[in-house]
Every structure is written in structure tokens, then in C-alpha cells.
Design a protein around this motif. Structure first.
Motif, PDB file in Angstrom:
ATOM      1  N   ILE A   1      59.210   3.823  37.054  1.00 58.98           N
ATOM      2  CA  ILE A   1      59.296   4.486  38.353  1.00 58.98           C
ATOM      3  C   ILE A   1      59.931   3.515  39.343  1.00 58.98           C
ATOM      4  N   GLU A   2      60.967   4.002  40.052  1.00 58.00           N
ATOM      5  CA  GLU A   2      61.740   3.151  40.950  1.00 58.00           C
ATOM      6  C   GLU A   2      61.623   3.633  42.395  1.00 58.00           C
ATOM      7  N   VAL A   3      61.543   2.698  43.320  1.00 58.16           N
ATOM      8  CA  VAL A   3      61.537   3.011  44.745  1.00 58.16           C
ATOM      9  C   VAL A   3      62.976   3.317  45.151  1.00 58.16           C
ATOM     10  N   ILE A   4      63.203   4.522  45.700  1.00 53.69           N
ATOM     11  CA  ILE A   4      64.567   4.875  46.116  1.00 53.69           C
ATOM     12  C   ILE A   4      64.713   4.903  47.637  1.00 53.69           C
ATOM     13  N   GLU A   5      63.580   4.884  48.345  1.00 58.79           N
ATOM     14  CA  GLU A   5      63.635   4.850  49.809  1.00 58.79           C
ATOM     15  C   GLU A   5      62.346   4.247  50.346  1.00 58.79           C
ATOM     16  N   VAL A   6      62.488   3.410  51.377  1.00 57.24           N
ATOM     17  CA  VAL A   6      61.346   2.854  52.093  1.00 57.24           C
ATOM     18  C   VAL A   6      61.514   3.258  53.554  1.00 57.24           C
ATOM     19  N   VAL A   7      60.516   3.939  54.085  1.00 53.93           N
ATOM     20  CA  VAL A   7      60.571   4.418  55.467  1.00 53.93           C
ATOM     21  C   VAL A   7      60.431   3.237  56.424  1.00 53.93           C
ATOM     22  N   GLU A   8      61.344   3.170  57.386  1.00 53.18           N
ATOM     23  CA  GLU A   8      61.326   2.092  58.371  1.00 53.18           C
ATOM     24  C   GLU A   8      60.005   2.100  59.140  1.00 53.18           C
ATOM     25  N   GLY A   9      59.380   0.934  59.244  1.00 52.00           N
ATOM     26  CA  GLY A   9      58.120   0.800  59.960  1.00 52.00           C
ATOM     27  C   GLY A   9      56.897   1.229  59.166  1.00 52.00           C
ATOM     28  N   SER A  10      57.086   1.648  57.921  1.00 49.88           N
ATOM     29  CA  SER A  10      55.965   2.158  57.110  1.00 49.88           C
ATOM     30  C   SER A  10      55.101   1.021  56.576  1.00 49.88           C
ATOM     31  N   ASN A  11      53.945   1.400  56.057  1.00 45.68           N
ATOM     32  CA  ASN A  11      53.043   0.428  55.443  1.00 45.68           C
ATOM     33  C   ASN A  11      53.689  -0.247  54.237  1.00 45.68           C
ATOM     34  N   THR A  12      54.504   0.496  53.501  1.00 41.72           N
ATOM     35  CA  THR A  12      55.196  -0.077  52.361  1.00 41.72           C
ATOM     36  C   THR A  12      56.207  -1.129  52.804  1.00 41.72           C
ATOM     37  N   GLU A  13      56.944  -0.835  53.870  1.00 39.27           N
ATOM     38  CA  GLU A  13      57.905  -1.813  54.379  1.00 39.27           C
ATOM     39  C   GLU A  13      57.175  -3.070  54.851  1.00 39.27           C
ATOM     40  N   LYS A  14      56.063  -2.882  55.552  1.00 37.10           N
ATOM     41  CA  LYS A  14      55.277  -4.027  56.031  1.00 37.10           C
ATOM     42  C   LYS A  14      54.768  -4.889  54.873  1.00 37.10           C
ATOM     43  N   ALA A  15      54.549  -4.267  53.721  1.00 37.39           N
ATOM     44  CA  ALA A  15      54.075  -4.995  52.542  1.00 37.39           C
ATOM     45  C   ALA A  15      55.215  -5.699  51.805  1.00 37.39           C
ATOM     46  N   GLY A  16      56.461  -5.448  52.239  1.00 36.29           N
ATOM     47  CA  GLY A  16      57.598  -6.139  51.635  1.00 36.29           C
ATOM     48  C   GLY A  16      58.256  -5.424  50.483  1.00 36.29           C
ATOM     49  N   VAL A  17      57.922  -4.157  50.264  1.00 42.01           N
ATOM     50  CA  VAL A  17      58.531  -3.386  49.184  1.00 42.01           C
ATOM     51  C   VAL A  17      59.978  -3.075  49.556  1.00 42.01           C
ATOM     52  N   LEU A  18      60.867  -3.161  48.560  1.00 42.55           N
ATOM     53  CA  LEU A  18      62.283  -2.903  48.777  1.00 42.55           C
ATOM     54  C   LEU A  18      62.785  -1.784  47.881  1.00 42.55           C
ATOM     55  N   VAL A  19      63.842  -1.109  48.328  1.00 43.96           N
ATOM     56  CA  VAL A  19      64.516  -0.120  47.482  1.00 43.96           C
ATOM     57  C   VAL A  19      64.961  -0.830  46.209  1.00 43.96           C
ATOM     58  N   GLY A  20      64.728  -0.192  45.073  1.00 49.01           N
ATOM     59  CA  GLY A  20      65.068  -0.785  43.783  1.00 49.01           C
ATOM     60  C   GLY A  20      63.895  -1.431  43.082  1.00 49.01           C
ATOM     61  N   ASP A  21      62.794  -1.682  43.809  1.00 51.72           N
ATOM     62  CA  ASP A  21      61.597  -2.232  43.169  1.00 51.72           C
ATOM     63  C   ASP A  21      61.063  -1.226  42.161  1.00 51.72           C
ATOM     64  N   ILE A  22      60.482  -1.729  41.086  1.00 53.35           N
ATOM     65  CA  ILE A  22      59.919  -0.890  40.027  1.00 53.35           C
ATOM     66  C   ILE A  22      58.398  -0.909  40.159  1.00 53.35           C
ATOM     67  N   LEU A  23      57.797   0.289  40.265  1.00 51.65           N
ATOM     68  CA  LEU A  23      56.342   0.405  40.338  1.00 51.65           C
ATOM     69  C   LEU A  23      55.778   0.223  38.934  1.00 51.65           C
ATOM     70  N   ARG A  24      55.009  -0.834  38.740  1.00 52.02           N
ATOM     71  CA  ARG A  24      54.452  -1.140  37.417  1.00 52.02           C
ATOM     72  C   ARG A  24      53.004  -0.717  37.275  1.00 52.02           C
ATOM     73  N   GLY A  25      52.302  -0.498  38.429  1.00 58.02           N
ATOM     74  CA  GLY A  25      50.913  -0.080  38.347  1.00 58.02           C
ATOM     75  C   GLY A  25      50.359   0.226  39.719  1.00 58.02           C
ATOM     76  N   THR A  26      49.271   0.986  39.736  1.00 59.23           N
ATOM     77  CA  THR A  26      48.605   1.340  40.980  1.00 59.23           C
ATOM     78  C   THR A  26      47.121   1.537  40.730  1.00 59.23           C
ATOM     79  N   THR A  27      46.344   1.327  41.769  1.00 53.12           N
ATOM     80  CA  THR A  27      44.941   1.715  41.680  1.00 53.12           C
ATOM     81  C   THR A  27      44.860   3.208  41.985  1.00 53.12           C
ATOM     82  N   ALA A  28      43.833   3.827  41.455  1.00 51.21           N
ATOM     83  CA  ALA A  28      43.611   5.260  41.654  1.00 51.21           C
ATOM     84  C   ALA A  28      42.119   5.523  41.532  1.00 51.21           C
ATOM     85  N   MET A  29      41.703   6.646  42.054  1.00 49.71           N
ATOM     86  CA  MET A  29      40.303   7.041  41.933  1.00 49.71           C
ATOM     87  C   MET A  29      40.147   7.861  40.649  1.00 49.71           C
TER      88      MET A  29
END
Length: 120
Positions: A19-47
Motif C-alpha cells: 500500500i502506497e501513500v499517493i497524497e498527503v493533505v497539507e497541515g494534516s496529522n500525517t504531514e506533521k508526522a513526516g509521512v511523504l508521498v511514495g511512502d509504503i504502509l507496512r503496518g498499522t495498529t487496529a482495534m
């Protein structure tokens, strides 16, 4: 990363099964965390439903009256169905009974620096 994340992801055309990031919303929590377009999501926490705890401690779960006890779990995302990953991400939202945040693990492809021609 706090929810809402503020990114658009899709199945990668370059890296099958990822899974690849294709857009990061300006000012978003993801941008603040340093995520960039092209980064590959390798895992996530979930309930996730804790079936053992629910079946042992929640009579309502045993007879179908409650949804059971949920706990935070880690989901590696490689080669998982896109819909499953989206549901996992959404399960972190406060209005879905989640903590309002998720741990997201990304891989960033870095281009190797150009090697200088030693003969020059």
C-alpha cells in the motif's frame, strides 16, 4: 498519528502487494508526522475483537447481545486486501470505539547517491 490522518493510500503499482501513500493533505496529522508521498504502509495498529476474553468474561457476547471486548493489535499490511487495511485504519477512530490514533509503520525508498566517476 492522531486521527483523522489526512492521507490518500492505494494499492501500489510499483510494489505489488503493498500500500502506497499517493497524497498527503497539507497541515494534516500525517504531514506533521513526516509521512511523504511514495511512502509504503507496512503496518498499522487496529482495534480487534479479543474473542477469548469476550467469551470468558462477557455473557452478552456469548449470547449475541454485545460486540465483545476490543483490544489494540498490530496488522502487517503487506499482501492484505485493501478493504481490510481500510477497515483496520478506520477502527482507530474515536467514533468507531478506537483510541483516536494509530501507530503507522512506513517504509521509505531512498535513491542511492550518484557515484562520482573516479576517472574524471
Amino acid at each position: 498519528v492522531e486521527a483523522p490522518f489526512g492521507m490518500v493510500i492505494e494499492e501500489s503499482e510499483t510494489y505489488p502487494g503493498k500500500i502506497e501513500v499517493i497524497e498527503v493533505v497539507e497541515g494534516s496529522n500525517t504531514e506533521k508526522a513526516g509521512v511523504l508521498v511514495g511512502d509504503i504502509l507496512r503496518g498499522t495498529t487496529a482495534m480487534a475483537l479479543d474473542i477469548q476474553k469476550s467469551s470468558e468474561e462477557d455473557f452478552g457476547f456469548s449470547v449475541g447481545l454485545s460486540e465483545g471486548t476490543k483490544q489494540r493489535a498490530f496488522l502487517p499490511t503487506d499482501k492484505k486486501p485493501f478493504e481490510m487495511i481500510m477497515k483496520a485504519l478506520q477502527s482507530n477512530a474515536l467514533d468507531n470505539g478506537g483510541p483516536g490514533e494509530a501507530t503507522l509503520v512506513f517504509e521509505r525508498r531512498v535513491k542511492a547517491p550518484a557515484v562520482a566517476d573516479e576517472a574524471a
